[in-house]
Design an enzyme around this catalytic site. Structure first.
Site, PDB file in Angstrom:
ATOM      1  N   MET A 131       0.801  -3.267  -1.170  1.00 52.98           N
ATOM      2  CA  MET A 131       0.372  -4.623  -1.497  1.00 52.98           C
ATOM      3  C   MET A 131       1.276  -5.643  -0.816  1.00 52.98           C
ATOM      4  SD  MET A 131      -1.292  -4.833  -5.260  1.00 52.98           S
ATOM      5  CE  MET A 131       0.238  -4.915  -6.187  1.00 52.98           C
TER       6      MET A 131
ATOM      7  N   ALA B 292       4.773  -7.415   0.646  1.00 52.44           N
ATOM      8  CA  ALA B 292       6.141  -7.619   0.139  1.00 52.44           C
ATOM      9  C   ALA B 292       6.964  -6.365   0.424  1.00 52.44           C
ATOM     10  CB  ALA B 292       6.135  -7.961  -1.350  1.00 52.44           C
TER      11      ALA B 292
ATOM     12  N   HIS C  30       9.449  -3.414   1.391  1.00 54.49           N
ATOM     13  CA  HIS C  30      10.879  -3.154   1.217  1.00 54.49           C
ATOM     14  C   HIS C  30      11.148  -1.716   1.644  1.00 54.49           C
ATOM     15  CE1 HIS C  30       9.613  -1.005  -2.385  1.00 54.49           C
ATOM     16  NE2 HIS C  30       9.110  -2.119  -2.902  1.00 54.49           N
TER      17      HIS C  30
ATOM     18  N   GLY D  90      11.471   0.964   0.072  1.00 53.48           N
ATOM     19  CA  GLY D  90      10.616   1.975  -0.543  1.00 53.48           C
ATOM     20  C   GLY D  90       9.352   2.183   0.273  1.00 53.48           C
ATOM     21  N   HIS D  91       8.714   1.072   0.690  1.00 52.62           N
ATOM     22  CA  HIS D  91       7.565   1.179   1.578  1.00 52.62           C
ATOM     23  C   HIS D  91       7.989   1.770   2.923  1.00 52.62           C
ATOM     24  CE1 HIS D  91       6.406  -2.392  -1.016  1.00 52.62           C
ATOM     25  NE2 HIS D  91       5.437  -1.530  -1.247  1.00 52.62           N
TER      26      HIS D  91
ATOM     27  N   GLN E 200      -6.892  -4.828  -9.625  1.00 53.37           N
ATOM     28  CA  GLN E 200      -5.951  -4.101 -10.478  1.00 53.37           C
ATOM     29  C   GLN E 200      -5.054  -5.023 -11.292  1.00 53.37           C
ATOM     30  OE1 GLN E 200      -4.200  -2.227  -6.861  1.00 53.37           O
ATOM     31  NE2 GLN E 200      -2.238  -2.458  -7.910  1.00 53.37           N
TER      32      GLN E 200
ATOM     33  N   VAL F 285      12.894   5.368  -3.875  1.00 57.83           N
ATOM     34  CA  VAL F 285      14.066   4.813  -3.190  1.00 57.83           C
ATOM     35  C   VAL F 285      14.746   3.849  -4.144  1.00 57.83           C
ATOM     36  CG1 VAL F 285      14.889   3.523  -1.181  1.00 57.83           C
ATOM     37  CG2 VAL F 285      12.937   5.081  -0.963  1.00 57.83           C
TER      38      VAL F 285
END
Length: 289
Positions: free
Chosen positions: A30, A32, A34, A36-37, A61, A180
């Protein structure tokens, strides 16, 4: 890296890749973006010939009163980040482009993911997983990837998507990527940026609660309610949505820790909804570092 804003542009890019037999991977996000992505994109790039990252804040959602309008959006930053992480194509459609409308309901078709979507996070956000399922099916249908990458941080979502592709015979391999974390253990999340400095420091207590339960299991505790209580006590300063020791596949609540399990945690801090989870091994078994 290329940018596609429409379905037609996406297909124009993917068609030749499919024709030459390229392995296509999808990392749905979605935005933004970081680290983790970044881990999703990097994992996809290691196994695929062409990595597609979707960048779409999905309204279906979000329930009324949630943070759809203020959810962070910065397409140029996301594009730069995705390119550095190894993406080949960023698909960033508008709501009207993806759904064909901006009028509610966005789709006449809905997807009921059953009990798995009604418990835990689904009980707190009753329409959430139907919206997740709808957009994931659309993205998988548009990209037809050989593999799709999802983070374990959203563990219930991962389970819902695994069930979805299995039940609908969608020919995409779902790959889970480990959570992460920041140095203090806080799981990376786009919503972390909503926290002020004090809340951010306090949020590290979520990981501490998970660790406390893991240590309890390592010390010999098998009673599920006792392990949940250990985590709850560590979360005394949070508004707790749920703390649940569950089967790692069905997510049904357990009475005793006799096999590998998952501890799910949902809290609210300063109005910000945060979730996390951890694998919990039974006493005597190795559950990692």
């Amino acid at each position: 890296m290329e940018l596609a804003r429409t379905k037609a542009e996406l297909q124009a890019r993917l068609g030749p890749a499919r024709a030459r037999g390229a392995h296509i991977a999808l990392a749905p996000t979605m935005g933004a973006l970081h680290d983790g992505h970044g881990a999703l994109i990097e994992a996809a790039a290691r196994s695929a010939d062409l990595v597609v990252v979707s960048d779409f804040v999905n309204p279906s959602q979000f329930a009324a009163g949630e943070d759809f309008e203020r959810y962070p959006r910065d397409l140029q930053r996301d594009a730069d980040f995705a390119a550095r992480a190894g993406a080949d194509l960023l698909f960033a459609p508008s709501v009207a482009e993806l759904y064909g409308t901006v009028t509610e309901p966005l789709s006449a078709t809905s997807i009921d993911v059953g009990e798995l979507g009604r418990i835990w996070e689904g009980a707190l956000r009753p329409t959430h997983f139907a919206g997740v399922a709808l957009v994931v099916v659309k993205l998988l249908g548009l990209t037809r990837p050989h593999s799709a990458y999802f983070g374990e941080k959203d563990y219930q979502q991962l389970c819902v998507i695994r069930q979805l592709v299995r039940d609908l015979d969608i020919a995409t391999r779902i790959v889970a990527v480990e959570t992460v974390r920041e140095a203090d253990g806080l799981a990376l999340s786009s919503r972390n940026r909503y926290l002020d400095a004090g809340q951010r420091q306090q949020a590290a207590g979520i990981f501490a609660a998970l660790q406390a339960a893991r240590h309890g299991a390592r010390a010999g505790q098998r009673d599920a309610r006792a392990l949940e209580q250990v985590a709850r006590e560590a979360l005394a300063d949070f508004e707790i949505g749920y703390v649940a020791l569950v089967d790692p596949d069905s997510l049904r609540s357990l009475d005793a820790l006799t096999a590998p399990a998952r501890l799910l945690v949902s809290v609210t801090l300063g109005g910000v909804h945060l979730i996390d989870n951890s694998a919990i091994a039974p006493p005597g078994a190795d559950d990692g570092p």
